[in-house]
Design a protein around this motif. Structure first.
Motif, PDB file in Angstrom:
ATOM      1  N   ALA A  36     -10.334  37.811  19.130  1.00 28.07           N
ATOM      2  CA  ALA A  36     -10.160  38.347  17.780  1.00 28.07           C
ATOM      3  C   ALA A  36      -9.119  37.552  16.997  1.00 28.07           C
ATOM      4  N   ALA A  39      -9.646  33.705  15.033  1.00 27.83           N
ATOM      5  CA  ALA A  39      -9.976  33.502  13.621  1.00 27.83           C
ATOM      6  C   ALA A  39      -8.730  33.391  12.748  1.00 27.83           C
ATOM      7  N   GLN A  42      -3.533  38.416  12.611  1.00 27.59           N
ATOM      8  CA  GLN A  42      -4.023  39.756  12.280  1.00 27.59           C
ATOM      9  C   GLN A  42      -2.881  40.750  12.349  1.00 27.59           C
ATOM     10  N   ALA A  46      -5.537  46.025  11.581  1.00 34.13           N
ATOM     11  CA  ALA A  46      -6.757  45.241  11.375  1.00 34.13           C
ATOM     12  C   ALA A  46      -7.322  44.769  12.711  1.00 34.13           C
ATOM     13  N   LEU A  47      -6.443  44.398  13.613  1.00 33.49           N
ATOM     14  CA  LEU A  47      -6.862  43.949  14.940  1.00 33.49           C
ATOM     15  C   LEU A  47      -7.571  45.080  15.688  1.00 33.49           C
ATOM     16  N   ARG A  48      -6.989  46.261  15.633  1.00 30.85           N
ATOM     17  CA  ARG A  48      -7.593  47.416  16.315  1.00 30.85           C
ATOM     18  C   ARG A  48      -8.953  47.749  15.717  1.00 30.85           C
ATOM     19  N   ALA A  49      -9.069  47.689  14.401  1.00 31.73           N
ATOM     20  CA  ALA A  49     -10.351  47.970  13.741  1.00 31.73           C
ATOM     21  C   ALA A  49     -11.387  46.907  14.083  1.00 31.73           C
ATOM     22  N   LYS A  50     -10.945  45.653  14.136  1.00 33.76           N
ATOM     23  CA  LYS A  50     -11.861  44.552  14.441  1.00 33.76           C
ATOM     24  C   LYS A  50     -12.404  44.659  15.866  1.00 33.76           C
ATOM     25  N   ILE A  51     -11.543  45.066  16.794  1.00 33.19           N
ATOM     26  CA  ILE A  51     -11.942  45.168  18.202  1.00 33.19           C
ATOM     27  C   ILE A  51     -12.815  46.389  18.427  1.00 33.19           C
ATOM     28  N   GLY A  52     -12.399  47.540  17.958  1.00 33.63           N
ATOM     29  CA  GLY A  52     -13.166  48.764  18.153  1.00 33.63           C
ATOM     30  C   GLY A  52     -13.158  49.208  19.600  1.00 33.63           C
ATOM     31  N   ASP A  85       2.524  40.835  12.129  1.00 36.09           N
ATOM     32  CA  ASP A  85       1.198  40.391  12.533  1.00 36.09           C
ATOM     33  C   ASP A  85       1.294  39.611  13.829  1.00 36.09           C
TER      34      ASP A  85
END
Length: 126
Positions: A36, A39, A42, A46-52, A85
């Protein structure tokens, strides 16, 4: 000092650099977080949302482990409100671009065979 400074793991496998390297893959979320962050930097949310699917506790532990291993860095900014971040370090980038990329290429190429072998074993030994 280790008796096998040449990188040979014959005498003391527990103290082997290969083991140190493979340990980087043993924590479920660590490679996912590194992917993650590949890119770019983060923020935690945002990192937690991106990973899910990752709990807050698991994310906290993984981030701490990755910072401790020198694979990511925690950047704090003196803003109001404070901002933090996470980003890959140069070492983390080599890991993401090296072994992780190689594993991704391998699983893309051989994933179906791996899945089939696992299915055959499940059917043979229910």
């Amino acid at each position: 000092m280790s008796p096998h400074t040449d990188g040979d793991c014959v005498d003391f496998v527990a103290d082997c650099r290969l083991r140190m390297g493979t340990d980087l893959f043993t924590h479920v979320w660590d490679p996912v977080i590194l992917a993650a962050l590949a890119a770019g930097p983060q923020r935690r949310r945002a990192l937690r949302a991106k990973i899910g699917g990752i709990s807050d506790k698991a994310l906290t532990e993984a981030l701490h482990r990755l910072v401790t291993n020198g694979l990511i860095e925690r950047r704090s900014y003196a803003e109001s409100p404070p901002r933090v971040d996470y980003a890959l370090t140069p070492l983390g980038r080599t890991f993401a671009d090296g072994p992780m990329r190689a594993l991704a290429e391998w699983i893309t190429r051989y994933g179906d065979e791996l899945f089939e072998a696992q299915e055959q074993m499940r059917l043979a030994y229910p």
